[in-house]
Scaffold this motif. Structure first.
Motif, short mmCIF file in Angstrom:
data_model
loop_
_atom_site.label_atom_id
_atom_site.label_comp_id
_atom_site.label_asym_id
_atom_site.label_seq_id
_atom_site.Cartn_x
_atom_site.Cartn_y
_atom_site.Cartn_z
N GLU A 24 19.14 7.14 -11.96
CA GLU A 24 20.42 6.73 -11.40
C GLU A 24 21.57 7.41 -12.12
O GLU A 24 22.52 7.89 -11.50
CB GLU A 24 20.56 5.19 -11.48
CG GLU A 24 19.70 4.47 -10.44
CD GLU A 24 19.37 3.03 -10.82
OE1 GLU A 24 18.62 2.41 -10.06
OE2 GLU A 24 19.85 2.54 -11.87
N THR A 27 21.48 11.46 -11.35
CA THR A 27 21.48 12.06 -10.00
C THR A 27 22.71 11.65 -9.19
O THR A 27 22.89 12.12 -8.07
CB THR A 27 20.23 11.67 -9.18
OG1 THR A 27 20.23 10.25 -9.00
CG2 THR A 27 18.97 12.12 -9.87
N TYR A 28 23.53 10.77 -9.73
CA TYR A 28 24.71 10.30 -9.00
C TYR A 28 25.92 10.58 -9.88
O TYR A 28 26.31 9.77 -10.72
CB TYR A 28 24.56 8.80 -8.71
CG TYR A 28 25.55 8.28 -7.69
CD1 TYR A 28 25.37 8.53 -6.33
CD2 TYR A 28 26.66 7.53 -8.09
CE1 TYR A 28 26.26 8.05 -5.40
CE2 TYR A 28 27.56 7.04 -7.16
CZ TYR A 28 27.35 7.30 -5.81
OH TYR A 28 28.26 6.83 -4.88
N ARG A 233 30.59 -1.96 -6.75
CA ARG A 233 29.17 -2.06 -6.45
C ARG A 233 28.39 -1.38 -7.55
O ARG A 233 28.62 -0.21 -7.85
CB ARG A 233 28.84 -1.45 -5.09
CG ARG A 233 27.42 -1.76 -4.67
CD ARG A 233 27.17 -1.61 -3.19
NE ARG A 233 27.67 -0.37 -2.69
CZ ARG A 233 28.56 -0.27 -1.70
NH1 ARG A 233 29.03 -1.35 -1.13
NH2 ARG A 233 28.97 0.90 -1.30
N ILE A 235 25.52 0.58 -9.02
CA ILE A 235 24.53 1.53 -8.52
C ILE A 235 23.14 0.99 -8.83
O ILE A 235 22.90 0.43 -9.91
CB ILE A 235 24.73 2.90 -9.21
CG1 ILE A 235 26.11 3.47 -8.89
CG2 ILE A 235 23.63 3.87 -8.83
CD1 ILE A 235 26.38 3.70 -7.42
N GLY A 238 20.32 -0.84 -4.15
CA GLY A 238 19.72 -0.54 -2.86
C GLY A 238 20.66 -0.78 -1.70
O GLY A 238 21.87 -0.91 -1.87
N LEU A 239 20.07 -0.85 -0.50
CA LEU A 239 20.83 -0.87 0.74
C LEU A 239 21.62 -2.17 0.92
O LEU A 239 22.61 -2.20 1.64
CB LEU A 239 19.84 -0.70 1.90
CG LEU A 239 20.33 -0.07 3.20
CD1 LEU A 239 21.17 1.16 2.96
CD2 LEU A 239 19.11 0.28 4.05
N PHE A 240 21.19 -3.23 0.27
CA PHE A 240 21.86 -4.51 0.50
C PHE A 240 22.55 -5.05 -0.76
O PHE A 240 22.77 -6.24 -0.90
CB PHE A 240 20.86 -5.53 1.07
CG PHE A 240 20.21 -5.02 2.32
CD1 PHE A 240 20.93 -4.98 3.51
CD2 PHE A 240 18.92 -4.52 2.32
CE1 PHE A 240 20.36 -4.48 4.67
CE2 PHE A 240 18.34 -4.01 3.47
CZ PHE A 240 19.06 -3.98 4.64
N ALA A 241 22.88 -4.10 -1.66
CA ALA A 241 23.57 -4.50 -2.89
C ALA A 241 24.93 -5.08 -2.55
O ALA A 241 25.69 -4.50 -1.78
CB ALA A 241 23.74 -3.28 -3.80
N GLY A 242 25.23 -6.22 -3.12
CA GLY A 242 26.54 -6.83 -2.89
C GLY A 242 27.58 -6.22 -3.81
O GLY A 242 27.29 -5.33 -4.60
N ARG A 243 28.80 -6.72 -3.67
CA ARG A 243 29.86 -6.30 -4.58
C ARG A 243 30.07 -7.39 -5.62
O ARG A 243 29.82 -8.56 -5.35
CB ARG A 243 31.15 -6.09 -3.80
CG ARG A 243 31.11 -4.83 -2.96
CD ARG A 243 32.37 -4.67 -2.16
NE ARG A 243 32.41 -3.35 -1.57
CZ ARG A 243 32.87 -2.28 -2.19
NH1 ARG A 243 33.38 -2.38 -3.40
NH2 ARG A 243 32.84 -1.11 -1.61
N VAL B 39 20.52 7.14 -5.00
CA VAL B 39 20.64 5.86 -5.70
C VAL B 39 21.78 4.99 -5.16
O VAL B 39 21.89 3.83 -5.50
CB VAL B 39 20.81 6.06 -7.23
CG1 VAL B 39 19.60 6.77 -7.80
CG2 VAL B 39 22.09 6.82 -7.55
N PRO B 41 22.54 4.20 -1.55
CA PRO B 41 22.25 4.43 -0.13
C PRO B 41 23.33 3.94 0.82
O PRO B 41 23.46 4.46 1.92
CB PRO B 41 20.93 3.68 0.09
CG PRO B 41 20.86 2.68 -1.01
CD PRO B 41 21.58 3.28 -2.18
N ILE B 42 24.11 2.95 0.42
CA ILE B 42 25.12 2.41 1.34
C ILE B 42 26.18 3.48 1.64
O ILE B 42 26.47 3.77 2.80
CB ILE B 42 25.79 1.15 0.75
CG1 ILE B 42 24.73 0.06 0.53
CG2 ILE B 42 26.91 0.65 1.66
CD1 ILE B 42 25.23 -1.16 -0.22
N LEU B 99 27.49 -3.66 5.25
CA LEU B 99 26.83 -3.24 4.01
C LEU B 99 27.85 -2.86 2.95
O LEU B 99 27.66 -3.13 1.77
CB LEU B 99 25.88 -2.07 4.26
CG LEU B 99 24.68 -2.34 5.17
CD1 LEU B 99 23.82 -1.10 5.31
CD2 LEU B 99 23.84 -3.50 4.65
N GLN B 102 31.64 -5.95 3.22
CA GLN B 102 30.99 -7.27 3.18
C GLN B 102 31.94 -8.46 3.18
O GLN B 102 31.65 -9.49 3.77
CB GLN B 102 30.05 -7.40 1.98
CG GLN B 102 28.87 -6.47 2.06
CD GLN B 102 27.93 -6.65 0.88
OE1 GLN B 102 28.22 -7.36 -0.06
NE2 GLN B 102 26.80 -5.98 0.92
#
Lengths: 269, 199
Positions: A24, A27-28, A233, A235, A238-243, B39, B41-42, B99, B102
């Motif tokens: 993580e 790569t970001y 958010r 890092i 995943g796709l459904f990570a909240g804030r 890392v 994806p959103i 996503l 929110q």
């Protein structure tokens, strides 16, 4: 040391100082000299020659000169620090840096009376940096800190990550880390450090003075003109990570808020 | 060359384009859920879908000039590309709403307060009447007004490109290329048509 720095945050939440994975963190990246997409630095930064590396120290110092990084490192106390990193783009990570306090380097070169700011400059190598062909920013990348910010024990120069040498995409071989400020203040691949009596120009402030101030302290109450800074958010969720709510000074208020006593942080953003 | 392409285009059923064009959001969602988009994806999903929308819109805008200036006749695919644009941008909007942001209270604040979001939302809203009237019944019912209404596409495209330019940090090349291409395709509409010779 590490434990002392980590304690106030760890008390707030155990999860807040669980480091992001190596993948993580590596790569970001935002390192526009290698491209503007998050994956570009990991793809292109291997081209950067990081050894030998010389740092020019000049301006209001007793011992100006060109310092070999290996000489600097052998004179410094290297330690590990787990810090939160909050990007101005409203994402965040937790990074286990390895490095030394900037204050120790400044003590080594001797800060003259009258110095009030520290200016930093990133390497500019068009042959090794494909991103500098286009003027996304006015190259080379420059940053600056007020002297008291630079001398603060939380401010480090990082040379490593997870106990390993710093990957190029993370700013090898030497980068600044100022954990209570937005990530872009933590200038990468530093080649010059200048002590000065005047406020130095900073790259993002030059590119957008309305959007990026000199201080750029993490502040959930002062929005970027184009997006809210109230939440972030993490890092890796995943796709459904909240804030989650952004903390004043990125959670380091107890340590650094006093640096800004009496200042209007909406004005001095 | 043009003749061959035109022959090929006549043989490809439009339904195939709808089926193929419907797939990318599902593929991207799958990639996002399984690590294929990196890392974060959103953000990646949101940007990929927005980019797909702009690309489909550019193809839609290119079809008329291609026929007029190159002789390439892809006109039977134009509606499909237009509707695919709307589909991708709806997906882009859904990712942003459910996503990314929110928080319901922040969504309305963002639309009002942040110019690039205001512009993006305006572009999406202008697409709604275009999508609703992209059928043969509407063309017959609206008559000459249908053509007038669908000139909104030019406005949508320019707003979409400005939205892209504004959301990037610094002075970046990629969104400026999109803006230039879109402005050029819109400008081609202003090239005067040759008047038919008086008989």
């Amino acid at each position: 040391g590490l434990a002392a720095m980590a304690a106030p945050l760890a008390a707030a939440s155990d999860d807040m100082l669980t480091p992001n994975s190596w993948d993580e963190i590596t790569t970001y990246n935002n390192y526009y000299e290698f491209g503007v997409k998050k994956g570009d630095p990991a793809k292109h930064a291997h081209r950067l020659t990081t050894a030998p590396w010389t740092v020019t120290v000049d301006g209001l110092v007793d011992r100006p000169g060109e310092y070999e990084l290996t000489d600097i490192m052998s004179a410094m106390t290297i330690e590990d620090r787990i810090y939160r990193l909050r990007c101005v783009e409203a994402w965040s990570m937790v990074v286990p840096w390895r490095g030394f306090e900037l204050a120790d380097l400044l003590a080594m070169v001797g800060v003259k009376d009258g110095a009030r700011y520290v200016a930093f400059e990133t390497a500019l190598r068009p042959d090794e940096m494909p991103g500098v062909r286009f003027p996304v920013l006015d190259w080379p990348y420059v940053e600056g800190l007020r002297l008291d910010e630079a001398l603060h024990p939380l401010t480090i120069l990082a040379t490593g990550l997870y106990g390993k040498p710093l990957p190029n995409q993370n700013g090898a071989p030497l980068r600044l880390v100022v954990p209570w400020k937005y990530g872009f203040k933590s200038i990468k691949s530093v080649v010059r450090i200048t002590l000065t009596d005047t406020k130095p120009p900073t790259s993002w402030n030059k590119a957008g003075p309305r959007e990026y101030g000199f201080y750029s302290n993490v502040n959930p109450n002062v929005d970027h003109p184009r997006w809210s800074q109230a939440t972030e958010r993490r890092i890796g969720g995943g796709l459904f990570a909240g804030r989650e709510p952004t903390l004043m000074f990125n959670g380091y208020a107890a340590e650094v808020a006093s640096l800004y006593d009496g200042m209007d942080l909406t004005e001095n953003f | 060359m043009t003749a061959t392409l035109n022959r090929l285009a006549r043989r490809l059923p439009v339904s195939a384009l709808y089926i193929i064009g419907a797939l990318p959001p599902f593929i991207l969602l799958y990639m996002g859920a399984t690590g294929g988009l990196g890392v974060e994806p959103i953000e990646a999903l949101e940007h990929e879908l927005g980019g797909l929308g702009l690309k489909a819109l550019i193809v839609t805008l290119a079809i008329t000039p291609l026929r007029r200036f190159v002789g390439l006749n892809m006109i039977r695919f134009r509606r499909a590309f237009g509707l695919l644009t709307f589909y991708y941008i709806c997906c882009h909007l859904l990712v942003w709403l459910f996503l990314d942001v929110q928080i319901a209270g922040q969504i309305w604040a963002d639309i009002l307060k942040r110019p690039y979001i205001t512009i993006g939302m305006a572009a999406w809203a202008l697409m709604v009447p275009l999508a609703v009237t992209s059928n043969n019944h509407s063309i017959r019912f609206l008559g000459p007004r249908w053509r007038q209404l669908h000139r909104l596409t030019y406005g949508v495209a320019i707003l979409g490109a400005i939205h892209f330019v504004m959301l990037r940090k610094g002075f970046q090349l990629e969104p400026l290329i999109y803006l230039t291409v879109i402005l050029a395709l819109v400008a081609l509409r202003m090239v005067p048509k040759r008047k038919p010779l008086a008989v």
